[in-house]
Design a protein around this motif. Structure first.
Motif, mmCIF file in Angstrom:
data_model
loop_
_atom_site.group_PDB
_atom_site.id
_atom_site.type_symbol
_atom_site.label_atom_id
_atom_site.label_comp_id
_atom_site.label_asym_id
_atom_site.label_seq_id
_atom_site.Cartn_x
_atom_site.Cartn_y
_atom_site.Cartn_z
ATOM 1 N N THR A 335 -2.347 2.193 -1.318
ATOM 2 C CA THR A 335 -2.908 0.915 -1.760
ATOM 3 C C THR A 335 -3.867 0.344 -0.719
ATOM 4 O O THR A 335 -3.785 -0.813 -0.327
ATOM 5 N N GLY A 337 -7.974 -0.165 -0.115
ATOM 6 C CA GLY A 337 -9.200 -0.147 -0.895
ATOM 7 C C GLY A 337 -10.327 0.580 -0.195
ATOM 8 O O GLY A 337 -10.188 1.105 0.911
ATOM 9 N N ASP A 412 -10.714 -3.611 -3.457
ATOM 10 C CA ASP A 412 -10.105 -4.007 -2.186
ATOM 11 C C ASP A 412 -8.580 -4.068 -2.235
ATOM 12 O O ASP A 412 -7.917 -3.823 -1.231
ATOM 13 N N GLN A 413 -8.009 -4.428 -3.348
ATOM 14 C CA GLN A 413 -6.551 -4.498 -3.467
ATOM 15 C C GLN A 413 -6.110 -3.669 -4.681
ATOM 16 O O GLN A 413 -5.739 -4.204 -5.721
ATOM 17 N N LYS A 501 -10.744 -5.814 4.040
ATOM 18 C CA LYS A 501 -9.538 -5.251 3.430
ATOM 19 C C LYS A 501 -9.660 -3.746 3.206
ATOM 20 O O LYS A 501 -8.917 -3.167 2.430
ATOM 21 N N ARG A 502 -10.598 -3.125 3.912
ATOM 22 C CA ARG A 502 -10.810 -1.685 3.783
ATOM 23 C C ARG A 502 -10.787 -1.038 5.162
ATOM 24 O O ARG A 502 -10.881 -1.716 6.180
#
Length: 716
Positions: A335, A337, A412-413, A501-502
């Motif tokens: 999970t 991204g 991203d998520q 977020k990556r």
């Protein structure tokens, strides 16, 4: 009811030859045009850029220009130039009815024995059959639902001065691209096509037209295909640029493309040799102009799905050995991204297949990680090196003419996703915490694919495989880089523009469009191939080895800059707060070491020398290492903890307190940094020449003023 305004003026000038040098002007950034077929370039710059063109369209006539500002600009020869074009459009008419002609232009135009009747009203109510001349944006007619009517009117004998800032229409969302642009739908058939290029304003928006520079793509092709003699080497290179720009935008089913294909077939042996020669040196516009232009067309076709293996793949990113096994792999994507490495590599020209096994997370299949635009005259690689296709209905198929690492791109998520990829070659790949070190040493690092992927949960590197063939401890490499990233994150998290977020990715590139390295917004950091080995050399990870990672740390630092405390002139300055932080806290360099480029003695001497010159702010802004000493004296005195406190304090600012312009940013940083160290720093920043208003001094009146030890302003 139509409003009729009669305007009869007499021509007071003699028509000038199109062969004389002249200048035209506009206050904006005009769009350029491509000219081919029966169309004529009537306003061409020395480099072949076309600003104006004209053509007979059926029974009608068209003049096309790339900016409305030309209509009202009286500098240079602008009005005389437009007068001539309107006369050409009217084709000898003694009386004419015109819609869209500005008052100033109508007053400036002096038509010999020609009566112009101006027609008012909106496009929706315009009676086309009652108008001889229209000056307008075709996009406006499309918005009104009347583009097809305009096309019929033109073909039947209408005269159109097309005024279209094409790049602006695209930016505003009026068209999705050049193919969707109303002006191109209308005029492309006749040999005029607007590009999405925005020209710089030149010398105050004045453009000198070169009467000897041909901007016609068809003529350029005859020169490059050796069917016409060029007047000079400059003319050959200009022809290559003109044709290259045309091939980037004209419809693939146009007669120009057909003529180019015929020339490519005649010169196929020489062109293939030119592409193959890229393995030993760049494809030079001066030496191989036709091949340079054709390379861009091949790239465009590849992006539209017409893919075949390209000889330049041997030059970059590299070849796959004959007989390399094509495999099928099931990949469980966590999970996280962004671009997720699959550990697979697509061979040039070969289609890989993806099938979703579990999950329904939206995904994109990508081959290749190289996004640099490569907008150079000379080519060192295929112009487009990253190809994508969405995963739809649980499947996707994709090929690249040059091959490359295979990725699955996730939001991203994402939710969990399991995919199966078929038809690619296994490549060297190390993932921290997953890849077995013994398998890495014995097998993985020796795999034949030319690129390697190294990754942790936070970072990913796309590098030439040659740099890891002797790497025994990739775990130490990724652990080190994770610590660098964590140190920067602790001081200031990555900005929203830089994939917070990556995994944050570094990509090695053969030639870079900006600087020695660069950190684009929302894309991987780009480094030259020559700097890839330094990233995996454990000798660079402490203070005993060479200081070869300043640039790499610097680029990561850009992702952590906050625009609230980075004002004009400090874009290449505040980034090095993070560079020095990493070198000090992770590599272990003492803050006063030469490697830091900001030891206390150097910083204080720089402050004194700058003050001796009157502390000019323009010099401070233009010299990143001078400005860095301003921040260095603060971390030498108060530590990086002070910067941490200052940066965190911005999070509690109200919307009203957040700075909106450079002056407010300077004032706010002086206040927040002063509060973080418990001293009034306004006099300190003023001594450096940084302009502040009275606000910081008033806000900090209760704090004791601070100056670095050893600074003696009275003697300066």
């Amino acid at each position: 009811m139509r409003v009729l305004i009669a305007c009869v003026v007499l021509l007071a000038f003699a028509p000038a030859s199109l062969a004389q040098e002249r200048s035209i002007a506009t206050s904006g950034n005009p769009a350029s045009l491509v000219v081919y077929g029966d169309a004529e370039a009537i306003g061409t710059l020395a480099d072949g850029t076309v600003l104006a063109a004209r053509v007979e369209a059926g029974k009608g006539r068209v003049v096309a220009i790339g900016h409305g500002g030309f209509l009202n600009d009286h500098r240079g020869d602008t009005q005389a130039f437009l007068d001539e074009q309107v006369l050409w459009l009217l084709d000898g008419k003694r009386q004419a009815t015109a819609w869209g002609m500005p008052d100033a232009m109508r007053e400036a135009l002096g038509f010999a024995h020609v009566a112009i009747v101006g027609v008012g009203g909106e496009i929706g109510g315009l009676a086309l059959d009652e108008v001889d001349l229209i000056i307008a944006s075709p996009q406006a007619f499309e918005r009104a639902g009347r583009l097809e009517e305009l096309a019929r009117w033109l073909a039947a004998g209408g005269a159109l001065l097309s005024v279209e800032t094409a790049w602006g229409q695209i930016q505003l969302g009026q068209a999705t691209g050049v193919d969707d642009l109303a002006a191109n739908k209308l005029l492309g058939t006749y040999g005029i096509f607007y590009t999405n290029r925005a020209l710089s304003p030149g010398r105050d928006g004045v453009y000198t037209l070169d009467p000897h520079a041909s901007g016609h793509a068809g003529q350029a092709l005859t020169v490059l295909a050796r069917q016409a003699e060029a007047s000079s080497q400059d003319a050959i290179q200009r022809s290559a640029r003109v044709l290259r720009q045309a091939l980037a935008v004209v419809p693939l089913d146009s007669p120009l493309i057909a003529a180019v294909d015929e020339a490519a077939e005649r010169e196929s042996v020489a062109v293939h040799e030119a592409y193959a020669s890229m393995a030993t040196g760049p494809l030079k516009l001066a030496d191989r102009p036709l091949a340079c232009a054709l390379l861009d067309l091949e790239a465009r076709r590849a992006t539209s799905g017409q893919v075949r293996a390209h000889p330049s793949a041997a030059a970059f990113p590299g070849s796959i050995p004959d007989g390399a096994e094509r495999v099928t792999r099931r990949i469980d994507l966590r999970t996280i991204g962004g671009w997720r490495s699959t550990g697979l590599y697509a061979a040039p020209g070969e289609t890989i297949m993806l099938r979703v096994v579990e999950g329904d997370t939206p995904a994109t299949l990508r081959i290749g990680c190289w996004l640099d635009p490569q907008d150079f005259d000379d080519r060192v690689r295929f112009p487009v090196a990253s190809f994508t296709v969405p995963v739809e209905s649980g499947a996707a198929a994709l090929a690249s003419p040059i091959g490359g690492p295979v990725y699955v791109e996730l939001p991203d998520q994402p939710d969990e996703l399991v995919v199966e990829v078929t038809g690619a070659v296994e490549m060297p790949r190390y993932r921290l915490g997953e890849t077995d070190l013994e398998d890495w040493r014995d097998r993985v690092r020796h795999l034949s694919a030319p690129w390697v992927e190294l990754e942790s949960d936070h970072l990913a590197f796309s590098l030439p495989a040659s740099v890891v063939r002797d790497l025994d401890r990739p775990d130490l490499v990724m652990q080190h880089w994770d610590r660098v990233h964590e140190a920067m994150q602790a001081l200031e998290p990555r900005s929203p523009r830089h994939w917070p977020k990556r995994q944050y990715r570094y990509v090695a590139e053969k030639r870079l469009s900006w600087g020695y390295m660069y950190c684009p917004s929302d894309a991987p950091i780009v480094i030259p191939l020559s700097e890839a080995a330094a990233m995996v050399d454990v000798a660079n990870f402490d203070a005993d080895g060479p200081n070869e990672l300043w640039g790499h740390y610097h680029e990561m630092g850009h992702a952590h800059q906050n625009p609230l405390w980075t004002f004009a002139g400090t874009g290449e300055v505040t980034v090095n707060i993070f560079t020095v932080l990493a070198l000090h806290t992770i590599n272990g360099y003492p803050l006063d070491s030469e490697a830091m480029r900001s030891d206390p003695g150097r910083a204080l001497a720089a402050m004194h020398a700058h003050a001796d010159k009157g502390a000019p702010f323009h010099r401070w802004q233009s010299d990143p290492f001078l400005a860095l000493q301003t921040y260095a004296l603060l971390w030498h005195a108060f530590g990086f903890e002070a910067f941490d406190r200052a940066f965190r304090s911005y999070e509690s600012l109200s919307e009203h307190q957040k700075p909106r312009d450079d002056q407010a940013k300077r004032d706010r940083f002086a206040i927040q940094m002063s509060r973080a160290v418990g001293h009034n720093l306004a006099p300190y920043f003023t001594a450096w020449g940084v302009p502040l208003t009275e606000a910081p001094s008033k806000d900090l009146a209760d704090f004791p003023a601070w100056m670095p030890e050893g600074y003696e302003p009275s003697s300066r």
